[in-house]
Design an enzyme around this catalytic site. Structure first.
Site, PDB file in Angstrom:
ATOM      1  N   GLU A   1       2.399   4.737   3.367  1.00  0.00           N
ATOM      2  CA  GLU A   1       3.855   4.884   4.875  1.00  0.00           C
ATOM      3  C   GLU A   1       3.127   4.270   5.811  1.00  0.00           C
ATOM      4  O   GLU A   1       3.795   4.147   6.937  1.00  0.00           O
ATOM      5  CB  GLU A   1       4.364   6.775   4.766  1.00  0.00           C
ATOM      6  CG  GLU A   1       3.523   7.032   5.630  1.00  0.00           C
ATOM      7  CD  GLU A   1       4.128   8.445   5.500  1.00  0.00           C
ATOM      8  OE1 GLU A   1       5.208   8.721   5.377  1.00  0.00           O
ATOM      9  OE2 GLU A   1       3.676   9.578   5.414  1.00  0.00           O
TER      10      GLU A   1
ATOM     11  N   GLY B   1      -4.671  18.565  11.284  1.00  0.00           N
ATOM     12  CA  GLY B   1      -3.792  19.802  12.937  1.00  0.00           C
ATOM     13  C   GLY B   1      -3.700  20.611  13.244  1.00  0.00           C
ATOM     14  O   GLY B   1      -3.783  21.204  14.312  1.00  0.00           O
TER      15      GLY B   1
ATOM     16  N   ASP C   1      -1.843  14.772   1.816  1.00  0.00           N
ATOM     17  CA  ASP C   1      -2.529  13.483   1.799  1.00  0.00           C
ATOM     18  C   ASP C   1      -4.190  13.438   2.608  1.00  0.00           C
ATOM     19  O   ASP C   1      -4.619  12.713   2.210  1.00  0.00           O
ATOM     20  CB  ASP C   1      -3.042  13.410   3.213  1.00  0.00           C
ATOM     21  CG  ASP C   1      -0.828  12.461   4.452  1.00  0.00           C
ATOM     22  OD1 ASP C   1      -0.624  12.257   3.075  1.00  0.00           O
ATOM     23  OD2 ASP C   1      -0.885  12.852   5.028  1.00  0.00           O
TER      24      ASP C   1
ATOM     25  N   VAL D   1       9.865  13.916  -1.773  1.00  0.00           N
ATOM     26  CA  VAL D   1       9.725  14.750  -3.247  1.00  0.00           C
ATOM     27  C   VAL D   1       8.621  14.996  -4.028  1.00  0.00           C
ATOM     28  O   VAL D   1       7.945  15.764  -4.829  1.00  0.00           O
ATOM     29  CB  VAL D   1      10.571  13.204  -4.009  1.00  0.00           C
ATOM     30  CG1 VAL D   1       9.454  13.712  -5.960  1.00  0.00           C
ATOM     31  CG2 VAL D   1      11.639  13.121  -4.163  1.00  0.00           C
ATOM     32  N   GLN D   2       7.669  14.266  -3.333  1.00  0.00           N
ATOM     33  CA  GLN D   2       6.268  14.633  -2.582  1.00  0.00           C
ATOM     34  C   GLN D   2       5.039  15.839  -2.712  1.00  0.00           C
ATOM     35  O   GLN D   2       4.094  16.446  -3.721  1.00  0.00           O
ATOM     36  CB  GLN D   2       5.459  13.345  -2.681  1.00  0.00           C
ATOM     37  CG  GLN D   2       5.337  11.503  -3.061  1.00  0.00           C
ATOM     38  CD  GLN D   2       4.990  11.069  -1.587  1.00  0.00           C
ATOM     39  OE1 GLN D   2       4.107  10.248  -2.115  1.00  0.00           O
ATOM     40  NE2 GLN D   2       6.123  10.329  -0.626  1.00  0.00           N
TER      41      GLN D   2
ATOM     42  N   GLY E   1      -3.441  21.914   7.828  1.00  0.00           N
ATOM     43  CA  GLY E   1      -3.818  20.938   7.732  1.00  0.00           C
ATOM     44  C   GLY E   1      -4.183  20.444   8.716  1.00  0.00           C
ATOM     45  O   GLY E   1      -5.553  21.313   9.267  1.00  0.00           O
TER      46      GLY E   1
ATOM     47  N   ARG F   1      11.630  -7.968 -12.275  1.00  0.00           N
ATOM     48  CA  ARG F   1      11.431  -7.623 -10.665  1.00  0.00           C
ATOM     49  C   ARG F   1       9.816  -6.937 -10.517  1.00  0.00           C
ATOM     50  O   ARG F   1       8.979  -6.332 -11.186  1.00  0.00           O
ATOM     51  CB  ARG F   1      12.202  -5.980 -10.678  1.00  0.00           C
ATOM     52  CG  ARG F   1      13.802  -6.754 -10.761  1.00  0.00           C
ATOM     53  CD  ARG F   1      14.269  -5.464 -10.696  1.00  0.00           C
ATOM     54  NE  ARG F   1      15.765  -5.673 -10.526  1.00  0.00           N
ATOM     55  CZ  ARG F   1      16.712  -5.060 -10.827  1.00  0.00           C
ATOM     56  NH1 ARG F   1      17.172  -3.271 -10.515  1.00  0.00           N
ATOM     57  NH2 ARG F   1      18.131  -5.247 -10.895  1.00  0.00           N
TER      58      ARG F   1
END
Length: 366
Positions: free
Chosen positions: A239, A120, A144, A287-288, A118, A179
């Site tokens: 997140e 970085g 991402d 999980v992603q 990635g 909900r």
């Protein structure tokens, strides 16, 4: 300058679906087309820094016996900590081990290095390779999708599919129990996963790190949904979204590491208080990253791997392969190592979300 005979390939940073497909493509092109040897470096930079060196020879038999095109993760292993320029030692000291990496590369008598990573990883590996006059070619991978100069990175498509499927499943539960369901997804600096999956999954609210938001804005959207006769709502939050006070939501892990996480729970309490609706939170987490790579990721990985090897054959080092305008190109690494590629506040996807009535935060001036 002699002929190219041996190249290395490594994976660096967080894992994702499609890494093995890149390794497979690199090996097929290098061995099958050019007759080179390919050495897979184990556990990213550590494989060249450790003594003895840790690597394995990659040949076509490896891929005929194991269907790595469909396998998630990376058979080479990877690391997302331990900066070689400031490497933590067992005694607590921090030392520069960059020359260990350089020495490892030359000990293996490699003529080039394919780095799958990635933004970085690209930055750190470029610094390492520049220091040792190592010919590097980069392949972008990250769920991402925040690597500069490429429209897509390996792993992104699969992650978005996972999140979209999760929204499909949560919708039925949300409707059954009346909900508000909050889905927290990955995305530290950029909200590409959240906005892509949120639109595809019919979310009512999408919150991304790039845009500020208000509790009243979220509440208004939920009230509007209720006024239209629907008793449930879906919210997707990356997140990296901050609290209303501007603080990052983080959790501590073993070893003293701090990671993003918890913004979903933070919002759940406040949304329940503001709207009087019952809320629940689901955190997808790693999980992603896992699972069988999607068709798009396999295709991207295959095209990237072949082009990366061709760049080495042409001795066009210091470049990264990229996807632009429906095809594979390559760009200088200098254009990539500038930080994460974030969403444009008035970009096409965020504008599309607004057009669908989705609350995506406060609209900044155009």
């Amino acid at each position: 300058m002699g002929d190219i005979r041996r190249i290395g390939v490594l994976t660096s940073g967080g894992d994702c679906a499609g890494l093995n497909a890149v390794i497979r493509a690199v090996t097929h092109r290098a061995v099958g087309s050019y007759g080179w040897k390919v050495l897979g470096i184990l556990d990213g930079t550590l494989g060249l820094m450790d003594r003895p060196l840790r690597y394995t020879e990659m040949d076509l038999d490896l891929f005929s016996g194991r269907d790595l095109l469909r396998a998630g993760g990376t058979v080479l292993g990877t690391v997302n900590k331990g900066d070689p320029f400031a490497f933590p030692m067992p005694d607590g000291k921090v030392v520069d081990r960059s020359l260990d990496f350089v020495d490892g590369f030359h000990r293996l008598e490699l003529d080039g290095l394919v780095v799958i990573g990635g933004d970085g990883s690209m930055r750190i590996l470029k610094q390492l390779c520049d220091k040792g006059s190592i010919g590097m070619v980069g392949v972008p991978k990250t769920i991402d999708n925040d690597v500069e100069a490429t429209e897509y990175a390996v792993g992104f498509s699969t992650a978005v599919n996972v999140v979209t499927e999760a929204l499909d499943r949560l919708q039925a539960t949300a409707a059954s129990h009346h909900r508000v369901m909050i889905l927290e997804v990955m995305g530290r600096d950029a909200g590409h996963i959240a906005v892509n999956a949120g639109i595809a999954g019919g979310a009512d609210v999408i919150l991304v790190p790039e845009l500020p938001y208000s509790l009243e804005g979220i509440a208004q959207r939920i009230r509007k949904v209720q006024a239209e006769g629907r008793s449930h709502a879906l919210i997707v939050v990356a997140e990296g979204v901050k609290t209303l006070g501007g603080e990052a939501a983080t959790v501590s892990h073993s070893g003293g590491q701090t990671r993003y996480g918890g913004i979903g729970a933070y919002l759940s309490e406040r949304i329940a208080e503001a709207t009087g609706t019952e809320t629940r939170v689901t955190i997808l987490g790693h999980v992603q990253r896992g699972g069988v790579p999607s068709m798009r990721d396999r295709l991207l990985a295959s095209a990237f791997g072949v082009h990366a090897v061709d760049l080495i054959a042409q001795r066009r080092f210091g470049r990264m392969v990229a996807w632009q305008n429906r095809g594979v190109i390559d760009v200088p690494l200098e254009e990539v190592c500038v930080g994460p590629r974030c969403l444009e506040p008035h970009g096409p996807l965020l504008n599309a979300a607004r057009g669908l009535g989705i609350y995506v935060g406060e609209v900044p001036p155009a």
